[in-house]
Motif scaffolding. Structure first.
Motif, PDB file in Angstrom:
ATOM      1  N   THR A 137      54.207  29.614  59.253  1.00 16.38           N
ATOM      2  CA  THR A 137      55.606  30.005  59.184  1.00 16.38           C
ATOM      3  C   THR A 137      55.878  31.066  60.226  1.00 16.38           C
ATOM      4  O   THR A 137      54.953  31.614  60.835  1.00 16.38           O
ATOM      5  CB  THR A 137      55.961  30.527  57.775  1.00 16.38           C
ATOM      6  N   THR A 138      57.149  31.350  60.449  1.00 15.38           N
ATOM      7  CA  THR A 138      57.529  32.416  61.367  1.00 15.38           C
ATOM      8  C   THR A 138      57.610  33.730  60.603  1.00 15.38           C
ATOM      9  O   THR A 138      57.799  33.731  59.373  1.00 15.38           O
ATOM     10  CB  THR A 138      58.890  32.110  62.011  1.00 15.38           C
ATOM     11  N   GLY A 140      58.551  36.831  58.557  1.00 13.48           N
ATOM     12  CA  GLY A 140      59.684  37.115  57.686  1.00 13.48           C
ATOM     13  C   GLY A 140      60.166  35.945  56.863  1.00 13.48           C
ATOM     14  O   GLY A 140      61.058  36.102  56.026  1.00 13.48           O
ATOM     15  N   GLN A 141      59.598  34.770  57.068  1.00 11.91           N
ATOM     16  CA  GLN A 141      60.000  33.593  56.301  1.00 11.91           C
ATOM     17  C   GLN A 141      58.887  33.169  55.353  1.00 11.91           C
ATOM     18  O   GLN A 141      57.708  33.316  55.668  1.00 11.91           O
ATOM     19  CB  GLN A 141      60.357  32.433  57.230  1.00 11.91           C
ATOM     20  N   ALA A 142      59.290  32.660  54.205  1.00 16.54           N
ATOM     21  CA  ALA A 142      58.306  32.199  53.226  1.00 16.54           C
ATOM     22  C   ALA A 142      57.690  30.885  53.686  1.00 16.54           C
ATOM     23  O   ALA A 142      58.329  30.085  54.381  1.00 16.54           O
ATOM     24  CB  ALA A 142      58.975  32.015  51.863  1.00 16.54           C
ATOM     25  N   PRO A 144      56.926  27.208  53.543  1.00 15.63           N
ATOM     26  CA  PRO A 144      57.762  26.189  52.887  1.00 15.63           C
ATOM     27  C   PRO A 144      57.002  25.198  52.018  1.00 15.63           C
ATOM     28  O   PRO A 144      57.602  24.528  51.184  1.00 15.63           O
ATOM     29  CB  PRO A 144      58.397  25.458  54.080  1.00 15.63           C
ATOM     30  N   GLU A 340      55.115  25.607  66.612  1.00 18.66           N
ATOM     31  CA  GLU A 340      56.567  25.513  66.417  1.00 18.66           C
ATOM     32  C   GLU A 340      56.983  24.056  66.247  1.00 18.66           C
ATOM     33  O   GLU A 340      57.790  23.727  65.363  1.00 18.66           O
ATOM     34  CB  GLU A 340      57.306  26.136  67.603  1.00 18.66           C
ATOM     35  N   ARG A 343      55.814  22.786  62.823  1.00 17.60           N
ATOM     36  CA  ARG A 343      56.694  23.208  61.722  1.00 17.60           C
ATOM     37  C   ARG A 343      57.964  22.364  61.689  1.00 17.60           C
ATOM     38  O   ARG A 343      58.506  22.077  60.615  1.00 17.60           O
ATOM     39  CB  ARG A 343      57.022  24.697  61.864  1.00 17.60           C
ATOM     40  N   GLY A 347      58.854  20.069  58.689  1.00 17.99           N
ATOM     41  CA  GLY A 347      59.848  20.911  58.020  1.00 17.99           C
ATOM     42  C   GLY A 347      60.644  20.154  56.975  1.00 17.99           C
ATOM     43  O   GLY A 347      60.530  18.927  56.827  1.00 17.99           O
ATOM     44  N   ASP A 348      61.489  20.867  56.261  1.00 18.76           N
ATOM     45  CA  ASP A 348      62.253  20.287  55.153  1.00 18.76           C
ATOM     46  C   ASP A 348      63.051  19.054  55.577  1.00 18.76           C
ATOM     47  O   ASP A 348      62.988  17.998  54.943  1.00 18.76           O
ATOM     48  CB  ASP A 348      63.205  21.336  54.572  1.00 18.76           C
ATOM     49  N   THR A 364      57.242  19.902  50.989  1.00 19.28           N
ATOM     50  CA  THR A 364      57.913  21.204  51.052  1.00 19.28           C
ATOM     51  C   THR A 364      58.765  21.388  49.805  1.00 19.28           C
ATOM     52  O   THR A 364      59.325  20.423  49.274  1.00 19.28           O
ATOM     53  CB  THR A 364      58.812  21.340  52.297  1.00 19.28           C
ATOM     54  N   GLN A 366      61.659  22.844  49.373  1.00 18.23           N
ATOM     55  CA  GLN A 366      63.087  22.590  49.521  1.00 18.23           C
ATOM     56  C   GLN A 366      63.394  21.096  49.566  1.00 18.23           C
ATOM     57  O   GLN A 366      64.375  20.639  48.970  1.00 18.23           O
ATOM     58  CB  GLN A 366      63.607  23.273  50.786  1.00 18.23           C
TER      59      GLN A 366
END
Length: 450
Positions: A137-138, A140-142, A144, A340, A343, A347-348, A364, A366
């Protein structure tokens, strides 16, 4: 000359030094060295402006069905990342691993590769994959991904992949057969599922359940029974014997579908029996429910869905997750850009689109919470119910297998033969398991020999 330099400088959005462009004369002659410097600077800037990072990712047996999906995904990513070129390569599943090992040995691995969990464990153990905890993850982000998906890819305390798609088993049941047996409640554990099978057989004359006993190793692990402890086989313990005795009692009461019961893959026989109304319960991933809808609409119309009970460990079987790993040999300076893209690929949004197209489950949180899974349509059929039930079980869906043993399939066959002999009454259960344990321990002694 000044015009020429200014013209090409504007094309490449470059600023050419006014001192260089002045091209002063000395003794009536052009300072030729200044012009040469101008061209050197210009074309070095041009090369920099056109420098592109190539990210090649490999998938496993996803052509031709998913060509439009991946072409759109690559196009959209490149549109927002003009300095990146994405190259998609798809190999048949049976040659991908050899291709990958060869590429790593040659120092030319792909940036990302699609792997199963057992393959990843083996390759991580051999030092052929990069640990990815820092890239999931980047800042500050949880993270996923579901806890279960990450647990599948955590070997020796490190995560070795970006989870992509998975699945989990549900119970599809024939309402008429269960009603005839007086069964109205979902089984809460394996004992209740076996009891259901026996009751259906007694009341209807048809088998209630068809476990995959050709994969008895995963069956045992889901029930919290280890096969190996401290480098030695232990599946002849009293707990293991007790489980096989329960299976034998169900078999004797005709609670099991006996077609291909101990085959490595009994699923085709299971589907055929359920489609023909000859089996009360089919344990499968939601994908198979759509086949019922297509091939046997009458059976589909009377199909209900129960969640498959987790074992004592809280684990639901049927995961067999696929993911994207970064092979050894990818340059450290390329890792951030590769991660990157990984992800984005997992990703979602991407996972939800792929899951809907492929009939699989995303990994994920979400995507699993999306209304596609959570908000059932009016008069939802078994397929929609199965997806919703599966989505609720995904955080406990694990890939169950025995890690760290070469030629493991051969050992598993000895275990399956021992269980088959015990379940069918051809041999004493304890004796049969003892013999298989002895065979395993001879192999394990060689594996763990200093």
């Amino acid at each position: 000359m000044n015009y020429f330099l200014k013209k090409w400088g504007s094309i490449f959005n470059l600023r050419i030094s006014s001192k260089i462009l002045s091209c002063r004369k000395r003794d009536g002659r052009l300072v030729f060295a200044q012009v040469i410097c101008a061209f050197v600077l210009l074309f070095s800037f041009q090369a920099s402006a056109f420098a592109v990072q190539k990210i090649e990712f490999w998938t496993m047996s996803l052509k031709p069905k998913f060509i439009p999906y991946f072409h759109d995904l690559v196009r959209d990513y490149e549109a927002t990342h003009p300095g990146v070129q994405i190259v998609w390569v798809d190999f048949p599943w049976d040659i991908l691993q050899l291709k990958l090992i060869t590429a790593i040995a040659a120092g030319k691995p792909p940036a990302l590769v699609n792997l199963s969990v057992p393959w990843a464990e083996e390759m991580a153990r051999d030092g052929l994959l990069e640990p990815l905890d820092a890239y999931l993850t980047t800042p500050g982000q949880a993270i996923p991904y579901t806890d279960a998906a990450l647990a599948d890819l955590r070997f020796n305390g490190k995560v070795y992949g970006f989870p992509h798609y998975s699945n989990v088993n549900v119970i599809a049941y024939n309402r008429q057969l269960l009603a005839a047996a007086g069964i109205t409640q979902a089984p809460q554990n394996m004992d209740e599922l076996l009891a259901l099978a026996v009751k259906v057989a007694a009341k209807t004359g048809k088998p209630g359940y068809a476990p995959a006993l050709g994969k008895i190793d995963g069956f045992m692990m889901q029930q919290g029974l280890d096969l190996i402890v401290n480098g030695k086989a232990v599946f002849n313990s009293p707990a293991h014997v007790a489980l096989v005795k329960k299976l034998a009692a169900t078999y004797k009461a005709n609670g099991f579908l006996k077609d291909k019961l101990f085959a490595e893959d009994n699923f085709p026989a299971v589907v055929d029996a359920y489609l023909g109304g000859r089996l009360a319960v089919m344990v499968s991933a939601p994908t198979a429910i759509k086949r019922i809808q297509t091939d046997a609409p009458d059976i589909y119309a009377q199909t209900g869905i129960f969640p498959m009970p987790a074992g004592p460990t809280g684990i639901n079987d049927g995961g067999w997750m696929f993911h994207f790993a970064i092979p050894q040999g990818v340059k450290s300076q390329d890792m951030p850009a590769v991660a990157e893209f990984a992800r984005y690929l997992t990703g979602d949004r991407s996972q939800l689109a792929f899951a809907r197209l492929a009939g699989v489950m995303p990994t994920t949180k979400q995507a699993l919470a999306n209304p596609y899974f959570k908000q059932l349509p009016v008069n939802a059929g078994a397929a929609e119910l199965a997806s919703a039930v599966a989505a609720n079980s995904m955080n406990s869906a694990r890939s169950l297998y025995v890690a760290g043993i070469d030629d493991y399939d051969e050992l598993r066959r000895f275990l399956v033969k021992a269980v088959e002999a015990g379940v069918t009454g051809k041999a004493d259960i304890q004796t049969s398991l003892n013999e298989a344990v002895a065979i395993w321990n001879k192999k394990l002694a060689k594996v763990h020999r200093p």
